[in-house]
Design a protein around this motif. Structure first.
Motif, short mmCIF file in Angstrom:
data_model
loop_
_atom_site.label_atom_id
_atom_site.label_comp_id
_atom_site.label_asym_id
_atom_site.label_seq_id
_atom_site.Cartn_x
_atom_site.Cartn_y
_atom_site.Cartn_z
N THR A 1 -12.53 -5.29 -11.62
CA THR A 1 -11.59 -5.21 -10.50
C THR A 1 -10.46 -4.23 -10.77
O THR A 1 -10.10 -3.42 -9.91
N ILE A 2 -9.89 -4.30 -11.98
CA ILE A 2 -8.79 -3.39 -12.32
C ILE A 2 -9.29 -1.96 -12.39
O ILE A 2 -8.62 -1.02 -11.92
N ALA A 3 -10.48 -1.76 -12.95
CA ALA A 3 -11.05 -0.42 -12.99
C ALA A 3 -11.27 0.10 -11.57
O ALA A 3 -11.01 1.28 -11.27
N GLN A 4 -11.72 -0.77 -10.68
CA GLN A 4 -11.94 -0.39 -9.29
C GLN A 4 -10.64 0.05 -8.61
O GLN A 4 -10.62 1.05 -7.88
N ILE A 5 -9.56 -0.69 -8.86
CA ILE A 5 -8.26 -0.35 -8.27
C ILE A 5 -7.82 1.04 -8.70
O ILE A 5 -7.39 1.86 -7.88
N LEU A 6 -7.95 1.31 -9.99
CA LEU A 6 -7.51 2.60 -10.52
C LEU A 6 -8.37 3.75 -9.99
O LEU A 6 -7.85 4.81 -9.61
N ILE A 7 -9.68 3.53 -9.95
CA ILE A 7 -10.57 4.58 -9.47
C ILE A 7 -10.37 4.83 -7.98
O ILE A 7 -10.33 5.98 -7.52
N ALA A 8 -10.21 3.75 -7.20
CA ALA A 8 -10.00 3.90 -5.75
C ALA A 8 -8.74 4.68 -5.44
O ALA A 8 -8.67 5.41 -4.45
N ASN A 9 -7.73 4.55 -6.32
CA ASN A 9 -6.47 5.27 -6.13
C ASN A 9 -6.43 6.60 -6.86
O ASN A 9 -5.35 7.18 -7.06
N ASN A 10 -7.63 7.10 -7.27
CA ASN A 10 -7.78 8.44 -7.86
C ASN A 10 -6.96 8.65 -9.12
O ASN A 10 -6.53 9.78 -9.40
N PHE A 11 -6.74 7.58 -9.88
CA PHE A 11 -5.96 7.74 -11.11
C PHE A 11 -6.70 8.66 -12.09
O PHE A 11 -6.07 9.43 -12.82
N HIS A 12 -8.03 8.58 -12.13
CA HIS A 12 -8.81 9.38 -13.08
C HIS A 12 -8.70 10.88 -12.77
O HIS A 12 -8.65 11.70 -13.69
N PHE A 13 -8.65 11.22 -11.48
CA PHE A 13 -8.52 12.63 -11.11
C PHE A 13 -7.13 13.16 -11.41
O PHE A 13 -6.96 14.25 -11.98
N GLU A 14 -6.13 12.40 -11.04
CA GLU A 14 -4.75 12.86 -11.17
C GLU A 14 -4.26 12.87 -12.61
O GLU A 14 -3.28 13.55 -12.92
N ASN A 15 -4.92 12.12 -13.49
CA ASN A 15 -4.48 12.05 -14.89
C ASN A 15 -5.55 12.50 -15.87
O ASN A 15 -5.40 12.28 -17.08
N ASN A 16 -6.63 13.09 -15.36
CA ASN A 16 -7.68 13.68 -16.19
C ASN A 16 -8.17 12.72 -17.27
O ASN A 16 -8.09 12.99 -18.47
N CYS A 17 -8.64 11.57 -16.84
CA CYS A 17 -9.12 10.58 -17.80
C CYS A 17 -10.30 9.82 -17.21
O CYS A 17 -10.50 9.79 -15.98
N ALA A 18 -11.10 9.24 -18.07
CA ALA A 18 -12.20 8.38 -17.64
C ALA A 18 -11.69 6.94 -17.53
O ALA A 18 -10.81 6.53 -18.29
N ILE A 19 -12.28 6.19 -16.61
CA ILE A 19 -11.90 4.79 -16.44
C ILE A 19 -13.18 3.95 -16.41
O ILE A 19 -14.07 4.18 -15.57
N LEU A 20 -13.26 3.00 -17.32
CA LEU A 20 -14.41 2.11 -17.40
C LEU A 20 -13.93 0.68 -17.61
O LEU A 20 -12.81 0.46 -18.09
N SER A 21 -14.78 -0.26 -17.27
CA SER A 21 -14.47 -1.66 -17.62
C SER A 21 -15.36 -2.06 -18.79
O SER A 21 -16.45 -1.51 -18.98
N SER B 1 0.82 -1.22 0.00
CA SER B 1 0.00 0.00 0.00
C SER B 1 0.84 1.26 0.00
O SER B 1 0.29 2.37 0.06
N VAL B 2 2.18 1.11 -0.09
CA VAL B 2 3.11 2.24 -0.03
C VAL B 2 2.80 3.09 1.20
O VAL B 2 2.36 4.25 1.11
N ASN B 3 2.96 2.44 2.34
CA ASN B 3 2.71 3.08 3.64
C ASN B 3 1.29 3.63 3.74
O ASN B 3 1.06 4.80 4.11
N ASN B 4 0.33 2.77 3.38
CA ASN B 4 -1.10 3.06 3.54
C ASN B 4 -1.58 4.23 2.68
O ASN B 4 -2.49 4.96 3.09
N THR B 5 -1.01 4.39 1.51
CA THR B 5 -1.44 5.46 0.61
C THR B 5 -2.16 4.93 -0.64
O THR B 5 -2.80 5.71 -1.35
N LEU B 6 -2.06 3.62 -0.91
CA LEU B 6 -2.69 3.05 -2.10
C LEU B 6 -3.61 1.90 -1.72
O LEU B 6 -3.31 1.12 -0.81
N TYR B 7 -4.72 1.78 -2.44
CA TYR B 7 -5.66 0.69 -2.23
C TYR B 7 -5.24 -0.53 -3.06
O TYR B 7 -4.67 -0.39 -4.15
N PHE B 8 -5.57 -1.71 -2.54
CA PHE B 8 -5.20 -2.95 -3.22
C PHE B 8 -6.26 -4.01 -2.98
O PHE B 8 -7.09 -3.89 -2.04
N THR B 9 -6.26 -5.05 -3.78
CA THR B 9 -7.24 -6.14 -3.64
C THR B 9 -6.61 -7.32 -2.91
O THR B 9 -5.37 -7.44 -2.85
#
Length: 432
Positions: A255-275, A54-62
């Motif tokens: 599941t992969i879409a959930q990981i990315l969304i939970a870790n705010n990848f869409h906000f930080e990289n200005n993109c949509a994430i769908l499965s 989790s990189v010292n509790n900063t990232l979500y994981f399954t």
């Protein structure tokens, strides 16, 4: 074992006398390594694994990502070549003297025969290691290199002894054993990189460990559960739907879409994430409506290396629900068989018969896009899951792919144009 609550070191006697609790603060231990068989976990070790993934509790994981991560940590200790060579040399002398002495009364040349049997057994053991699904690629390669080393030792020492004894049969035997060991080691060295693996720890065991850990130490906030399936769409502000995204990441699993969304990848990289399965259901239709407004939309495919995964790009191009007859730039980030076959790091390759059947049933268009080597790899039932990579690695791969797509004309770009009829379709040659 140190207590993760107060740091007090408790030996087995302390833990037993206090019913599995710390002698200082009475905090219960989640693990007792002495009763776990071959796979031994301690509380400090598990706590560090949770912190690292989790990189010292900063990232979500399954839980599945945690299983892969834990498995990798355990495999690193599976085979130590330096320790093995030391033990090999020690037992080379001990076995020869002990068993040779026991059989000397009725077996001529007993010491030589016992030693040759020992060498053959060592070669057999190391060769099995190079094929073992319980070892990682590093351990299998180390076993192959050790085979080569043992072969050289057998030849050099064996020839010296055979000449000292003036024995041609011994000379032939040691040369054959030494050459066999060297040959097998050299051959396996080129094969071990992508052999299938099996988990050292069953998933059911990890589920039990996680349940007990959270009972004793509190909820793991960064641990994700299965994506929620919701039918009713969420209401979205009309002002928001007037905008669109410049980039879309399509995953082959929720599941992969959930990981990315939970870790705010869409906000930080200005993109949509769908499965491709329609996750997240609450905003899927609205997001697709927004995306279709942008003629300059750039699409990134992100998927497992499996028959379903390698079909994702074809599905996006041929489905009316996605981008049929749309002139878009689509980039396949992987995973692709070519990326796995070219990888030097070694990935967690698994094998299953149903995957072999599904590979052979792939549409002709998909099979024609793959090389003969890639098809052979898939047709054998091999596959690699994106969940075998940590959240940090998945984010790094996606950021690298997006960054590389900003200048497709660059000679340094890792993107290769594979089709320019209608859509510009690119693939990434390496994963991460």
């Amino acid at each position: 074992m140190k207590c993760i609550n107060c740091g007090t070191d408790n030996n087995l006697q302390d833990r037993t006398a206090n019913q599995g609790r710390c002698k200082q603060c009475n905090h219960p231990f989640a693990f007792e390594p002495t009763s776990m068989g071959t796979v031994k976990i301690t509380d400090p070790m598990f706590a560090k694994i949770l912190a690292d993934i989790s990189v010292n509790n900063t990232l979500y994981f399954t839980p599945k990502q945690l299983l892969y991560f834990l498995d990798n940590r355990l495999r690193k200790k599976a085979f130590q070549p330096v320790s093995f060579v030391f033990l090999y040399l020690f037992f080379n002398i001990w076995v020869t003297l002990f068993f040779g002495g026991m059989t000397s009364a009725f077996l001529p040349n007993s010491f030589i025969i016992v030693n040759l049997i020992y060498q053959a057994a060592t070669i057999f053991y190391l060769f099995n290691n190079t094929k073992s699904s319980k070892l990682n690629n590093s351990s299998r390669k180390s076993s192959a290199k050790t085979l080569i080393f043992i072969g050289i030792v057998i030849i050099v020492v064996g020839i010296f002894i055979s000449l000292s004894l003036n024995s041609f049969p011994i000379f032939c035997t040691v040369v054959i054993l030494g050459m066999l060991s060297t040959f097998l080691g050299t051959r396996q060295l080129g094969k071990v990189g992508n052999l299938p693996q099996e988990f050292l720890v069953p998933q059911s065991n990890l589920e039990g460990w996680l349940e007990r850990w959270q009972q004793l130490n509190g909820k793991i906030e960064q641990l994700l559960h299965s994506p929620q399936e919701r039918i009713a769409p969420a209401s979205v502000n009309p002002d928001v739907t007037a905008y669109s995204f410049d980039r879309l990441i399509v995953c082959d699993s929720a599941t992969i879409a959930q990981i990315l969304i939970a870790n705010n990848f869409h906000f930080e990289n200005n993109c949509a994430i769908l499965s491709v399965t329609g996750y997240p259901q609450t905003i899927f239709a609205t997001t697709m409506e927004m995306l279709r407004r942008n003629p300059n939309l750039q699409v990134f495919a992100f998927h497992d290396c499996s028959p379903k995964g390698v079909s994702l790009l074809n599905h996006l191009l041929t489905s009316e629900n996605w981008f049929l007859n749309s002139n878009l730039r689509i980039i396949d980030l992987g995973l692709l068989p070519r990326q796995i076959l070219a990888s030097k790091r070694g990935m967690f390759v698994q094998n299953a018969v149903p995957f072999a059947r599904k590979s052979q049933e792939l549409p002709t268009t998909v099979r024609q896009s793959l090389s003969a080597e890639e098809l052979a790899w898939l047709d054998a039932g091999n596959f690699v899951e994106l969940e075998s990579f940590t959240p940090q690695m998945l984010i790094k791969v996606l950021q690298s792919g997006i960054s590389g797509s900003l200048n497709l004309a660059s000679h340094d770009s890792d993107l290769m144009l594979v089709d320019d009829s209608g859509n510009d379709i690119y693939i990434v040659e390496s994963f991460g």
